[in-house]
Design an enzyme around this catalytic site. Structure first.
Site, PDB file in Angstrom:
ATOM      1  CE  LYS A  14      -4.335   1.077   2.329  1.00 49.27           C
ATOM      2  NZ  LYS A  14      -5.071   0.867   3.569  1.00 49.27           N
TER       3      LYS A  14
HETATM    4  C1  E4P Z   1      -8.302   2.047   3.504  1.00 44.46           C
HETATM    5  O1  E4P Z   1      -7.528   1.274   3.028  1.00 44.46           O
HETATM    6  C2  E4P Z   1      -8.175   2.684   4.810  1.00 44.46           C
HETATM    7  O2  E4P Z   1      -7.497   1.810   5.681  1.00 44.46           O
HETATM    8  C3  E4P Z   1      -9.495   2.971   5.457  1.00 44.46           C
HETATM    9  O3  E4P Z   1     -10.574   2.544   4.669  1.00 44.46           O
HETATM   10  C4  E4P Z   1      -9.618   4.333   6.041  1.00 44.46           C
HETATM   11  O4  E4P Z   1     -10.871   4.440   6.646  1.00 44.46           O
HETATM   12  P1  E4P Z   1     -11.240   5.584   7.712  1.00 44.46           P
HETATM   13  O5  E4P Z   1     -11.455   6.840   6.969  1.00 44.46           O
HETATM   14  O6  E4P Z   1     -12.500   5.082   8.354  1.00 44.46           O
HETATM   15  O7  E4P Z   1     -10.072   5.654   8.657  1.00 44.46           O
END
Ligand code: E4P
Length: 214
Positions: free
Chosen positions: A83
């Site tokens: 990522k």
């Molecule tokens: C995506 O890969 C992120 O980890 C995640 O969806 C972020 O979500 P949030 O805005 O609820 O922290």
């Protein structure tokens, strides 16, 4: 539509996996830090539970650093997806890593132009954050619609991974729009199969059944 769980919590991953509908896992530095465990040990545990893509995020923000971390992470297991944040150095690293066959998930996407560039760089997944856009009175799901259209227009292979999902309607709309993946916290997955009329109907069926037996 593939369903990923957005957590680094082992009990939640186990519970979601036991439903038989879980396709993968996404983590991020905040989620990992919440668990207070060694990152590598945590990934090893997750990889044993889920046989599907597991996103592990780099911490570096410079090209060389992202490459180094990305290569190391990708060597852990064939299911690891590296990522990478949607910044200039990140895009350069996505281009290099995708050329080496490393799977990437480009994260922190908040605009259609960012998504287009990630796809051109060869990203495996793009992660637009819908909840965080809604939080600032922007249209999170509108962004998904734009990205799906753009990717279809130019036949990009990059999968649209809807992230920062806060409730079941985000999921349903993503399905209607033809997104490829939704990643959700456990509490949202848990709401997807619940309906009050199902519970009321089942209670009635069982009470009628018991009356008949008497
Ligand atoms: C995506 O890969 C992120 O980890 C995640 O969806 C972020 O979500 P949030 O805005 O609820 O922290």
């Amino acid at each position: 539509m593939k369903i990923f769980i957005d957590t680094a919590n082992i009990s939640e991953i186990k519970e979601a996996a036991s439903l038989g509908i879980l396709d993968g896992v996404t983590t991020n530095p905040s989620l990992v830090s919440k668990e207070g465990k060694d990152f590598r040990a945590l990934l090893d545990e997750i990889l044993k539970i889920v046989d599907g893509p597991v996103s592990a995020e780099v911490i570096s923000t410079d090209y060389e650093g992202i490459l180094k971390e990305g290569r190391e992470l990708s060597k852990i297991h064939h299911n690891i997806v590296v990522k990478i944040p949607l910044i200039k150095e990140g895009l350069k690293a996505v281009r290099t890593l995708s050329g080496e066959g490393v799977k990437t998930n480009v994260t922190l996407c908040f605009s259609p132009s960012q998504a287009l560039l990630a796809a051109k760089a060869g990203a495996t997944y793009i992660s637009p954050f819908v909840g965080r856009l809604d939080d600032i009175s922007e249209d999170g799901m509108g962004l998904i619609e734009q990205i799906v259209t753009i990717y279809n227009n130019y036949a990009f292979d990059t999968e649209v991974l809807v992230a920062s999902i806060r409730h079941p309607l985000h999921f349903v709309e993503a399905c209607m729009m033809g997104a490829d993946v939704c990643t959700m916290p456990f509490n949202v997955i848990d709401k997807l199969y619940s309906h009050p009329l199902t519970d009321i109907g089942l209670e009635k069926f069982l009470s009628d059944w018991n009356k008949q037996k008497k």
